[in-house]
Scaffold this active site. Structure first.
Site, PDB file in Angstrom:
ATOM      1  N   THR A 159     -62.929  92.394   7.058  1.00 18.10           N
ATOM      2  CA  THR A 159     -62.878  92.883   8.428  1.00 18.10           C
ATOM      3  C   THR A 159     -61.735  92.158   9.140  1.00 18.10           C
ATOM      4  OG1 THR A 159     -65.261  93.123   8.400  1.00 18.10           O
ATOM      5  CG2 THR A 159     -64.246  92.946  10.570  1.00 18.10           C
TER       6      THR A 159
ATOM      7  N   ARG B 102     -73.813 104.067   6.871  1.00 17.07           N
ATOM      8  CA  ARG B 102     -74.181 102.666   7.138  1.00 17.07           C
ATOM      9  C   ARG B 102     -73.265 102.058   8.220  1.00 17.07           C
ATOM     10  NH1 ARG B 102     -71.112  97.655   6.700  1.00 17.07           N
ATOM     11  NH2 ARG B 102     -72.511  95.992   6.117  1.00 17.07           N
TER      12      ARG B 102
ATOM     13  N   ASP C 166     -72.025  95.112  11.233  1.00 19.56           N
ATOM     14  CA  ASP C 166     -72.085  94.384  12.508  1.00 19.56           C
ATOM     15  C   ASP C 166     -70.949  94.752  13.454  1.00 19.56           C
ATOM     16  OD1 ASP C 166     -70.537  93.052  10.357  1.00 19.56           O
ATOM     17  OD2 ASP C 166     -69.897  91.752  11.994  1.00 19.56           O
TER      18      ASP C 166
ATOM     19  N   THR D  50     -67.051  88.200  11.086  1.00 16.07           N
ATOM     20  CA  THR D  50     -66.673  88.936   9.877  1.00 16.07           C
ATOM     21  C   THR D  50     -67.626  88.523   8.762  1.00 16.07           C
ATOM     22  OG1 THR D  50     -65.017  88.981   8.101  1.00 16.07           O
ATOM     23  CG2 THR D  50     -64.886  87.135   9.597  1.00 16.07           C
TER      24      THR D  50
ATOM     25  N   GLY E 273     -72.397  92.329   7.144  1.00 14.12           N
ATOM     26  CA  GLY E 273     -72.859  92.910   8.405  1.00 14.12           C
ATOM     27  C   GLY E 273     -74.347  92.821   8.634  1.00 14.12           C
TER      28      GLY E 273
HETATM   29  N1  GLY Z   1     -68.529  92.820   8.662  1.00 11.11           N
HETATM   30  C1  GLY Z   1     -68.253  94.073   8.114  1.00 11.11           C
HETATM   31  C2  GLY Z   1     -69.429  94.831   7.699  1.00 11.11           C
HETATM   32  O1  GLY Z   1     -70.381  94.281   7.158  1.00 11.11           O
HETATM   33  O2  GLY Z   1     -69.425  96.039   7.883  1.00 11.11           O
END
Ligand code: GLY
Length: 298
Positions: free
Chosen positions: A170, A198, A201, A220, A223
């Site tokens: 991310t 899906r 976060d 990051t 999530g």
């Molecule tokens: N932090 C990125 C995700 O899990 O989508």
């Protein structure tokens, strides 16, 4: 105040030199905007667009594919005045962070998802774009071959185990401008081979990012783990009594206790920065008082 910090994802040490180069280009471009009296929003957006356009991150061009071989991206922006905008599961756009900014500035909503987000992007005049690259397709095919051969399937229902081997990468940025205003961003295609639909976060305020009068945090990593801990809001709340670095360190210790593979960047009210992660590396850079600092795995 003019401070900016960016990250290129908590993940592995893969392509670290290329990611370092992109992270430094992003932070320098964002800082230039601040030095020319631009806003924190414009600086954070500029840095994020540069990272989305680099094929070395799992955001924008070069994004990881979901289990059906498609790219679904999440991106978000928030300011210390609690203005928020996000897109989730958006396909076929080059820079999801720009659509998130449109949601914040032009709508009465906070999050638009899926086809609705794409339709909104079209209304905003954004052209269709395929963010897949040869490299992302090759990685997808390799992983799918393993999964179809029965390898790795035992990891797949357990994403915390699975992402130990693959990047989430991310990207995100936090900027503070001359007026002391904060903006924080996040952009990702989520965990590779995720199920369609899906959300991680990244578009979830309080989890993937948060900003208020105390400061701002961008997260990051895994999530689902970050959402469970509301990690960004937790770190911002800690800034009531602690510096950005101490707050990040406390939040990261908690993430470790919950086996959450993740990373955080932060800036507090005094312009102090914070950085920490539980992964193998998190290429990041910040500029304060004109001085650039780069960090990745230490
Ligand atoms: N932090 C990125 C995700 O899990 O989508």
């Amino acid at each position: 105040m003019n401070v900016i910090i960016v990250h290129g994802g908590a993940g592995t040490k893969r392509d670290l030199l290329e990611r370092k180069e992109a992270v430094i280009k992003a932070v320098e471009s964002g800082y230039k905007i601040l030095e020319e009296s631009g806003s924190a929003i414009d600086a954070a957006i500029k840095a994020t667009v540069i990272l989305e356009d680099s094929p070395y991150f799992n955001a924008g061009t070069g994004s990881g594919l979901n289990i059906e071989g498609e790219v679904e991206m999440d991106a978000s922006i928030m300011t210390d005045s609690l203005e928020c905008g996000a897109v989730a599961c958006i396909k076929n756009v080059k820079n999801p962070i720009l659509i998130a900014k449109f949601v914040m500035e032009k709508t009465d909503h906070i999050i638009l998802s899926g086809e609705g987000a794409q339709k909104f992007a079209e209304i905003m005049g954004v052209r269709s774009y395929d963010p897949t690259t040869k490299k992302s397709k090759t990685l997808y095919n390799k992983l799918m071959r393993k999964i179809k051969a029965g390898q790795g399937t035992r990891y797949f229902p357990r994403l915390p185990n699975f992402i130990e081997y693959y990047n989430t990468d991310t990207v995100g940025a936090i900027a503070v401008d001359e007026e002391g205003k904060f903006a924080v961003t996040n952009s990702t295609a989520g965990v590779i081979l995720k199920l369609p639909g899906r959300l991680g976060d990244t578009p979830v305020f309080g989890a993937g990012l948060y900003a208020n009068e105390l400061g701002a945090v961008s997260a990051t990593g895994h999530g689902e783990g970050i959402i469970r801990l509301c990690l960004s809001k937790e770190a911002v709340d800690l800034m009531k009594r602690n510096s950005a670095q101490k707050s990040v360190s406390i939040a990261i210790r908690k993430a470790k206790r919950y086996n959450c593979r993740c990373g955080l960047i932060a800036i507090d009210r005094k312009g102090r920065v914070g950085w920490g992660h539980t992964a193998d590396a998190m290429p990041s850079a910040y500029i304060k008082n004109g001085k650039l600092t780069y960090k990745d795995w230490i």
